[in-house]
Design an enzyme around this catalytic site. Sequence first.
Site, PDB file in Angstrom:
ATOM      1  N   LYS A  64       1.497 -11.574  -2.693  1.00  0.00           N
ATOM      2  CA  LYS A  64       0.837 -10.816  -1.625  1.00  0.00           C
ATOM      3  C   LYS A  64      -0.360 -10.229  -1.550  1.00  0.00           C
ATOM      4  CE  LYS A  64       1.625  -6.614  -4.651  1.00  0.00           C
ATOM      5  NZ  LYS A  64       0.395  -6.291  -4.857  1.00  0.00           N
ATOM      6  N   ARG A 106      -0.218  -0.966   4.735  1.00  0.00           N
ATOM      7  CA  ARG A 106       1.604  -0.913   5.354  1.00  0.00           C
ATOM      8  C   ARG A 106       1.792  -0.280   5.274  1.00  0.00           C
ATOM      9  NH1 ARG A 106       5.355  -2.637   2.180  1.00  0.00           N
ATOM     10  NH2 ARG A 106       3.833  -2.335   0.159  1.00  0.00           N
ATOM     11  N   ARG A 138      -5.909   3.962  -5.669  1.00  0.00           N
ATOM     12  CA  ARG A 138      -6.310   2.538  -6.247  1.00  0.00           C
ATOM     13  C   ARG A 138      -6.239   1.687  -7.732  1.00  0.00           C
ATOM     14  NH1 ARG A 138      -9.970  -0.712  -4.942  1.00  0.00           N
ATOM     15  NH2 ARG A 138      -9.104  -2.013  -5.827  1.00  0.00           N
ATOM     16  N   ARG A 145      -2.249   4.442 -11.591  1.00  0.00           N
ATOM     17  CA  ARG A 145      -1.960   5.191 -10.575  1.00  0.00           C
ATOM     18  C   ARG A 145      -1.179   6.639 -11.174  1.00  0.00           C
ATOM     19  NH1 ARG A 145      -1.413   1.797  -5.212  1.00  0.00           N
ATOM     20  NH2 ARG A 145      -2.867  -0.462  -5.166  1.00  0.00           N
ATOM     21  N   CYS A 177      -6.327  -8.159   4.233  1.00  0.00           N
ATOM     22  CA  CYS A 177      -5.673  -7.087   3.068  1.00  0.00           C
ATOM     23  C   CYS A 177      -5.551  -6.048   4.153  1.00  0.00           C
ATOM     24  CB  CYS A 177      -7.190  -7.490   2.119  1.00  0.00           C
ATOM     25  SG  CYS A 177      -9.070  -5.679   2.935  1.00  0.00           S
TER      26      CYS A 177
END
Length: 310
Positions: free
Chosen positions: A82, A132, A150, A156, A243
Amino acid sequence: MPGDLIRIVSRNSPMALAQVARVKAELAALHPHVRTEVLPVTTTGDRWMGDLAQVEGKGAFTKEVDAALLRGEADLAVHCMKDVPGDRPIPAGTRFAGYLKRDDIRDALVDPQGRTLDQLPQGTRIGTSSVRRVAQLAASHPHLECVPIRGNANRRLEKMAAGDADALILAVSGLERIGRMDAVSEILTLETMLPPIGAGVLALQCREDDTGTVDIVSDLGDPATHRETSAERMLLHVLQGHCNSPIAGYARTERSGELSLRAAVFTPDGKTVLHAHEWAGRLDPATLGTSVAVALLRQGARELIDGIAH
């Protein structure tokens, strides 16, 4: 390759090192005589905490790894598919020698109070930097607020604990790799949150001319994952996904062996969603990927993708 030593280059994050540990374990099981060393590198993407589009997008996570491979400092790189850009080829002189058996492709909600996505009250701040995820949440849960966050999954989780977000959406496979499934309050269905192209797939990249390493590493490859990834990558290539592209989808191999590919392209506000879903039938995986991409292009996917800066 002196004495069957394979030098593995990896990002120096807990997630990346967990991925390398899996490769080492699978190599040891199949080829006990092969020794491995790990060469950790810190990438541009790991150092930069701003918008990825400003540092070459997701290629920011692969550039330094690719360089070590091409210079001959390492023999093998392990990538999350990914994170491998779809709008440009992998570096000349390298190839993917195999794809490990696919992990869970779903996303998970991490809410410290243990609520499900549907139970979150208006204004809850969901930490994610994924176009997304933002687009799909805007369509299905417009009362929630997405805030950019990020860093690797551990980072995170720390940021959420520090108050930067009320909840997070993270990949199940990543949480499994770092041993933090305890943090999950809900695993989201594929209908709720379509995954990114290449979700849950670890790719093994070698130099093309290093046939010794290629032969050993290719034994780790999973045929079904190879077919699914081939279909998904061709879809991404034809759509010229980058991206920041709001592209999602997944190929699935049924028990019968039949391959299907479902994909969607969104506007970031979630107000426009283009869908396509086809079965391979007698098509090879790459042709299936092309066919689904063309179905999306016919609906206007080009304008949606090109309308987003990258």
